[in-house]
Design a protein around this motif. Sequence first.
Motif, PDB file in Angstrom:
ATOM      1  N   HIS A 205       0.868  -0.837  -0.008  1.00  0.00           N
ATOM      2  CA  HIS A 205       0.130   0.239  -0.051  1.00  0.00           C
ATOM      3  C   HIS A 205       0.848   1.342  -0.023  1.00  0.00           C
ATOM      4  O   HIS A 205       2.284   0.922   0.760  1.00  0.00           O
ATOM      5  CB  HIS A 205      -0.765   0.198   1.415  1.00  0.00           C
TER       6      HIS A 205
ATOM      7  N   ASN B  73      -5.798   5.514  -0.548  1.00  0.00           N
ATOM      8  CA  ASN B  73      -5.537   4.746   0.846  1.00  0.00           C
ATOM      9  C   ASN B  73      -5.898   5.881   2.103  1.00  0.00           C
ATOM     10  O   ASN B  73      -6.369   5.277   2.696  1.00  0.00           O
ATOM     11  CB  ASN B  73      -3.604   4.486   1.003  1.00  0.00           C
TER      12      ASN B  73
ATOM     13  N   PHE C 105      -5.777  -0.380  -4.421  1.00  0.00           N
ATOM     14  CA  PHE C 105      -5.249   0.411  -3.343  1.00  0.00           C
ATOM     15  C   PHE C 105      -4.362  -0.266  -3.226  1.00  0.00           C
ATOM     16  O   PHE C 105      -3.150   0.518  -2.200  1.00  0.00           O
ATOM     17  CB  PHE C 105      -5.616  -0.013  -2.117  1.00  0.00           C
ATOM     18  N   VAL C 106      -3.411  -0.907  -3.665  1.00  0.00           N
ATOM     19  CA  VAL C 106      -2.219  -1.752  -3.309  1.00  0.00           C
ATOM     20  C   VAL C 106      -1.330  -1.479  -4.921  1.00  0.00           C
ATOM     21  O   VAL C 106      -1.907  -1.646  -5.897  1.00  0.00           O
ATOM     22  CB  VAL C 106      -2.251  -3.242  -3.572  1.00  0.00           C
TER      23      VAL C 106
ATOM     24  N   SER D 230      -3.644   5.697   7.184  1.00  0.00           N
ATOM     25  CA  SER D 230      -2.943   5.025   5.498  1.00  0.00           C
ATOM     26  C   SER D 230      -0.985   5.239   6.072  1.00  0.00           C
ATOM     27  O   SER D 230       0.037   5.350   5.451  1.00  0.00           O
ATOM     28  CB  SER D 230      -3.374   6.235   4.896  1.00  0.00           C
TER      29      SER D 230
END
Length: 243
Positions: A189, A195, A232-233, A203
């Motif tokens: 992430h 994020n 999100f990755v 985050s």
Amino acid sequence: MTHRPSGAREVVVYNWPLYAAGAACAVAGAASARRLQGVLRAAARGGALLAAGWLLSSVAASWWVYDRSELHAYTWLPDLLPDGLGDHLVVSGGLDEASRPLSTQGSQTIADLCLTTTGSLRRARDRVPPSPRAVAARPDCLPVESASQDTVFLVFAAHELRRPRDRENLFAECARALRPGGALILVEHVRDAANAAVYGPGSFHFFPRAEWLRVAGRAGLRPSAERRIGTFVTAFAFLRDPA
């Protein structure tokens, strides 16, 4: 019995004190709003809604990434490694769920950084113990010969090193281990707008993209490819230049 990779449920279990604190903030804010007036009441109610919203959105984002995306299937990997894995090193932090699916190609070595610096790491290691093939390692000492690996994998491991010097040492060791033209695959992430929107204050446990580019560049590795997984990755490929 085949181990199911960690999903949203496990993320909550590993990090339950943080989720409990978020829930407590939401309840406390809602309770306070009943006793306050005017601007203070609106602020307390807004804080409660924000805390509750981040709790729900973080669980939903984790479910999307870990339960529904292609992350654990590694179907995204050929985009970064079109020539395959070859001889490879998997560097584990607190939770190694990468070595098993990656073990079907080439010769594999597993390095365990033995990190237990947080409660979440200890809970993760209790549930998913390190592979019996894993060799204890340090960020400044990986258990492979120089220029012996075609690929090195850092899958959700590097961000657990909170000191910049440790991250720099780890990337330098990864560069040392790689053969000329070899690739470091980093999966993390990153601290960005997407994020931050769903994980809120959580985050800040992630590092921005610029930090990974910095430590890779310091180690003499250049970015060659980048791919988003499950929104999100981010998966990065950094190459060691040919001799």
